[in-house]
Design a protein around this motif. Structure first.
Motif, mmCIF file in Angstrom:
data_model
loop_
_atom_site.group_PDB
_atom_site.id
_atom_site.type_symbol
_atom_site.label_atom_id
_atom_site.label_comp_id
_atom_site.label_asym_id
_atom_site.label_seq_id
_atom_site.Cartn_x
_atom_site.Cartn_y
_atom_site.Cartn_z
ATOM 1 N N SER A 165 34.702 57.938 38.862
ATOM 2 C CA SER A 165 35.427 56.701 38.585
ATOM 3 C C SER A 165 35.876 56.060 39.888
ATOM 4 O O SER A 165 35.898 56.691 40.945
ATOM 5 C CB SER A 165 36.641 56.995 37.700
ATOM 6 O OG SER A 165 37.554 57.805 38.406
ATOM 7 N N MET A 166 36.221 54.800 39.796
ATOM 8 C CA MET A 166 36.612 54.049 40.977
ATOM 9 C C MET A 166 37.818 53.191 40.641
ATOM 10 O O MET A 166 37.950 52.704 39.522
ATOM 11 C CB MET A 166 35.470 53.119 41.383
ATOM 12 C CG MET A 166 34.912 53.405 42.749
ATOM 13 S SD MET A 166 33.258 52.794 42.948
ATOM 14 C CE MET A 166 33.519 51.199 43.569
ATOM 15 N N VAL A 167 38.706 53.010 41.604
ATOM 16 C CA VAL A 167 39.817 52.076 41.435
ATOM 17 C C VAL A 167 39.500 50.853 42.292
ATOM 18 O O VAL A 167 39.234 50.988 43.488
ATOM 19 C CB VAL A 167 41.153 52.702 41.884
ATOM 20 C CG1 VAL A 167 42.304 51.745 41.599
ATOM 21 C CG2 VAL A 167 41.383 54.041 41.193
ATOM 22 N N VAL A 168 39.491 49.699 41.669
ATOM 23 C CA VAL A 168 39.153 48.479 42.397
ATOM 24 C C VAL A 168 40.167 47.397 42.077
ATOM 25 O O VAL A 168 40.865 47.453 41.062
ATOM 26 C CB VAL A 168 37.736 47.973 42.038
ATOM 27 C CG1 VAL A 168 36.670 48.891 42.586
ATOM 28 C CG2 VAL A 168 37.581 47.819 40.541
ATOM 29 N N GLU A 169 40.222 46.402 42.944
ATOM 30 C CA GLU A 169 41.211 45.343 42.767
ATOM 31 C C GLU A 169 40.587 43.998 43.093
ATOM 32 O O GLU A 169 39.733 43.905 43.972
ATOM 33 C CB GLU A 169 42.373 45.607 43.726
ATOM 34 C CG GLU A 169 43.521 44.653 43.562
ATOM 35 C CD GLU A 169 44.621 44.969 44.582
ATOM 36 O OE1 GLU A 169 45.604 45.598 44.189
ATOM 37 O OE2 GLU A 169 44.456 44.596 45.754
ATOM 38 N N THR A 170 40.996 42.988 42.366
ATOM 39 C CA THR A 170 40.524 41.642 42.686
ATOM 40 C C THR A 170 41.560 40.609 42.264
ATOM 41 O O THR A 170 42.532 40.909 41.575
ATOM 42 C CB THR A 170 39.149 41.380 42.043
ATOM 43 O OG1 THR A 170 38.572 40.225 42.646
ATOM 44 C CG2 THR A 170 39.257 41.161 40.546
ATOM 45 N N GLU A 171 41.333 39.383 42.731
ATOM 46 C CA GLU A 171 42.248 38.273 42.430
ATOM 47 C C GLU A 171 41.987 37.733 41.028
ATOM 48 O O GLU A 171 40.858 37.702 40.578
ATOM 49 C CB GLU A 171 41.981 37.100 43.389
ATOM 50 C CG GLU A 171 42.022 37.420 44.862
ATOM 51 C CD GLU A 171 43.432 37.381 45.411
ATOM 52 O OE1 GLU A 171 44.249 36.618 44.850
ATOM 53 O OE2 GLU A 171 43.712 38.122 46.371
ATOM 54 N N LEU A 172 43.023 37.242 40.402
ATOM 55 C CA LEU A 172 42.855 36.507 39.150
ATOM 56 C C LEU A 172 42.630 35.029 39.494
ATOM 57 O O LEU A 172 43.119 34.584 40.516
ATOM 58 C CB LEU A 172 44.098 36.660 38.270
ATOM 59 C CG LEU A 172 44.345 38.066 37.712
ATOM 60 C CD1 LEU A 172 45.673 38.105 36.977
ATOM 61 C CD2 LEU A 172 43.214 38.513 36.807
ATOM 62 N N PRO A 173 41.943 34.274 38.655
ATOM 63 C CA PRO A 173 41.294 34.667 37.416
ATOM 64 C C PRO A 173 40.056 35.526 37.671
ATOM 65 O O PRO A 173 39.357 35.350 38.661
ATOM 66 C CB PRO A 173 40.908 33.335 36.777
ATOM 67 C CG PRO A 173 40.786 32.384 37.920
ATOM 68 C CD PRO A 173 41.799 32.836 38.938
#
Ligand SMILES: Cc1cc2nc3c(=O)[nH]c(=O)nc-3n(C[C@H](O)[C@H](O)[C@H](O)COP(=O)(O)OP(=O)(O)OC[C@H]3O[C@@H](n4cnc5c(N)ncnc54)[C@H](O)[C@@H]3O)c2cc1C
Ligand SMILES: Nc1ncnc2c1ncn2[C@@H]1O[C@H](COP(=O)(O)O)[C@@H](O)[C@H]1O
Lengths: 263, 323
Positions: A165-173
């Motif tokens: 598994s991986m933890v990832v992050e991004t901007e909304l929308p």
């Protein structure tokens, strides 16, 4: 936070599927329609986010036939605020590519901070629409999400990947797609079923969302089904007999070797 | 102008997977029929050393894009690189493997170039030099023939559907300089299982699955059998819902769709939703103590026995034969 869920109506897996007279689509008579299960998880996740934040709106969008209204009613009964169906005779011949274009066009006039889709539709198994919608809208796409957290304009997700598994992050929308393990969808309560009757289901045509009919129809298809046949039915095979489990094991291994299933 | 087939060979920390070799072999077969060439494309950090392996499966050329910045898979980044490669090399057919990363790149590329894509293909034929794909729909109940529009025609294969064929060639290796872009997605953490013991479920040749009958999280019997057969362990939804197995092990309509050579269902009743995930397996063996279990209607070999007695007997038999 305003959330849009992409929902597809699919035939129930336990239902019989019959090929239509045109031999390239299925007969839609007597089909029991249900929500694509991954999209049900998408609705559930959207409701949880709304409940947690104490505000926002959950809109469920679907492209399909008039029969999809019933499925939209079900998700409204789960707690979604509004349902939108894009339905048009010009969409009689449709593929995942066209579906994605129509969804993207419809979303031009809807405010959203987050879109949640399913990871695949279990009727066509295209794995296509979420990727394409995110691309048309130029927003980031995270697939196979089993956990999400929204903080300060960002969404952080745990996604299952090959071998871990991986933890990832991004901007909304952004657009995220659900995977089994994210949640267990709720059942509509009696109260919510009553409330849902008063909620709005909008039905829109292609011209309502600013698309010209010329761009659609059979010539616009990027993948064209040229024939449908029934899959060879699996039949009951051989029952393996023997006095003891040892005898049965010997026989099984022999049979599997003879058929080169194991070497 | 010869017809060119291109194959995107996914490379992970564990090297190339089986589906890369299956896709290469099928690409070679199509290239031969078209009197064309087969080009393999490999993208990722540290891929240059391994890339030559693809020469064994019929590559005429291998395009390699090896850059430390490509350590983590990023669909957006990988697709941008592939779009440039496709524009320069103008392949007629572009094939992909079976993993979700393969599908992510294939679908994104198709969107960017406004082309069609067929996923999970079981077979390809050529009609007037155009690819026609065979794939299943509606949980494996129907088989569809699909024309893929545009050039290149894009398709992803299903694992275990195509034979691996060795065809050693003298290949040309060409390094490609990537135009890197800033990723929209930040990787915060990665948790990977150890590399030596993993057979990815969808690619496994043999799957031993357990259902409610397992009665708890101890699947060691099934693991031992799977190990002996070089396979992986799967599960029914009930076994997953009980928390005995991870979600990634679930086979079925809301789990993985698998198509191994051998599927051994241990204490699984055989519901439609389970069948939707494993119905295209080449050979199904069912072990169930209820002779009325629906799974016997479609298993190639059925055994009416208790799993906890039958599986050890099979293990013993295989060991006796020197497994
Ligand atoms: C929307 C939806 C999606 C679904 N998706 C999936 C899916 O993706 N995958 C899936 O698997 N299911 C799915 N299901 C659930 C499916 O309908 C079945 O409930 C499920 O597959 C049953 O799991 P099981 O066979 O392990 O359990 P059961 O149906 O309870 O069967 C257990 C079997 O084990 C046998 N048994 C018990 N003890 C022993 C023993 N000691 N030795 C030998 N045999 C024994 C019994 O005779 C029985 O046949 C879905 C259902 C729905 C509604
Ligand atoms: N006709 C549709 N209307 C709305 N959403 C859709 C439609 N088709 C697909 N989707 C969304 O895209 C996901 C993947 O579908 P697919 O690409 O067809 O496998 C589904 O789980 C839905 O969330």
């Amino acid at each position: 936070m305003d959330i849009v869920v992409l929902m597809k109506q699919v035939p129930d897996t336990s239902a019989l599927i019959r090929i239509g007279e045109d031999k390239v689509s299925i007969s839609t008579e007597d089909v029991k329609w249900v929500i694509n299960h991954y999209d049900e998880m998408a609705v559930e996740e959207a409701l949880r986010i709304k409940e947690q934040q104490g505000k926002g709106k959950v809109t469920v969008l679907t492209v399909g036939k008039e029969t999809a209204v019933a499925t939209l009613r079900t998700v409204l009964a789960m707690g979604a605020d509004e349902g939108i169906l894009i339905s048009d005779p010009a969409l009689e011949a449709i593929d995942p590519q066209i579906t994605a274009k129509v969804i993207a066009a419809a979303l031009k006039n809807i405010h959203f901070d987050l879109i949640i889709a399913g990871h695949r539709a279990v009727d066509d198994d295209a794995y296509f629409v979420p990727t394409a919608v995110a691309e048309y809208l130029s927003i980031p796409f995270l697939s196979m999400v089993i956990r999400q957290e929204i903080k300060e304009g960002k969404i952080q997700c745990v996604q299952t990947v090959k071998n871990g598994s991986m933890v990832v992050e991004t901007e909304l929308p952004a657009l995220i797609a659900t995977q089994r393990g994210l949640n267990e969808p709720r059942y509509p309560t009696m109260l919510n079923i009553m409330k849902a009757k008063k909620k709005s289901v909008e039905i829109k045509t292609l011209s309502d969302i600013g698309l010209s009919l010329e761009e659609f129809g059979p010539n616009a298809l990027k993948t064209k089904i040229t024939s449908l046949t029934y899959a060879p039915k699996r039949k009951a095979g051989e029952m393996i007999d023997g006095e003891t489990v040892g005898e049965k094991a010997t026989q099984l291994v022999q049979l599997l070797r003879a058929k080169a299933v194991i070497l | 102008m010869p017809n060119n087939v291109m194959f995107f060979a996914e490379h992970t920390d564990a090297g190339f997977g089986k589906s890369a070799f299956e896709g290469m072999s099928e690409g070679r077969r199509l290239a031969n029929q078209l009197n064309g060439t087969l080009t393999a494309v490999v993208i990722g950090a540290g891929t240059q050393d391994n890339a030559q392996e693809l020469a064994q499966y019929g590559a005429d050329r291998i395009l390699i894009c090896d850059d430390p910045a490509l350590n983590d898979f990023d669909a957006d980044q990988f697709t941008s690189i592939l779009v440039d490669i496709v524009k320069q090399n103008t392949p007629d057919i572009l094939l992909f493997g079976t993993s979700l990363n393969d599908k992510a790149v294939a679908t994104l590329l198709a969107t960017r170039l406004d082309l069609g894509v067929a996923t999970e293909c079981l077979k390809f034929t050529l009609q007037e030099e155009r690819l026609v794909a065979t794939r299943t729909m509606y949980g494996g109940k129907l088989v569809a023939q699909v024309m893929i529009e545009g050039k290149p025609q894009i398709a992803c294969i299903r694992a275990n559907a195509f034979p691996i064929i060795q065809d050693l060639r003298i290949t040309e290796q060409i390094m490609v300089e990537p135009q890197l872009k800033v990723s929209k997605i930040r990787v915060i953490d990665k948790k990977l299982n150890s590399l030596d013991k993993v057979v990815e479920l969808t690619e496994a040749t043999v799957i031993v699955s357990g259902g409610r009958a397992m009665g708890g999280p101890d699947f060691s019997l099934l693991e031992e059998l799977a190990d002996l057969l070089g396979g992986a362990v799967g599960a029914s939804r009930v076994a997953v819902d009980q928390g005995w197995r991870p979600h990634s092990d679930q086979v079925g309509q809301t789990g993985k769709v698998v198509s191994p050579k051998l599927y051994v269902a241990c204490g699984i009743s055989g519901a439609m939703q389970h069948l939707a995930g494993m119905g295209t397996s080449e050979c199904i063996v069912a072990i169930n103590k209820d002779n009325q279990a629906p799974i016997f209607h479609y298993a190639d070999y059925g055994i009416v026995e208790d799993v906890f007695e039958m599986v050890p007997a099979i293990i013993e038999e295989l060991k006796r034969q020197g497994r």
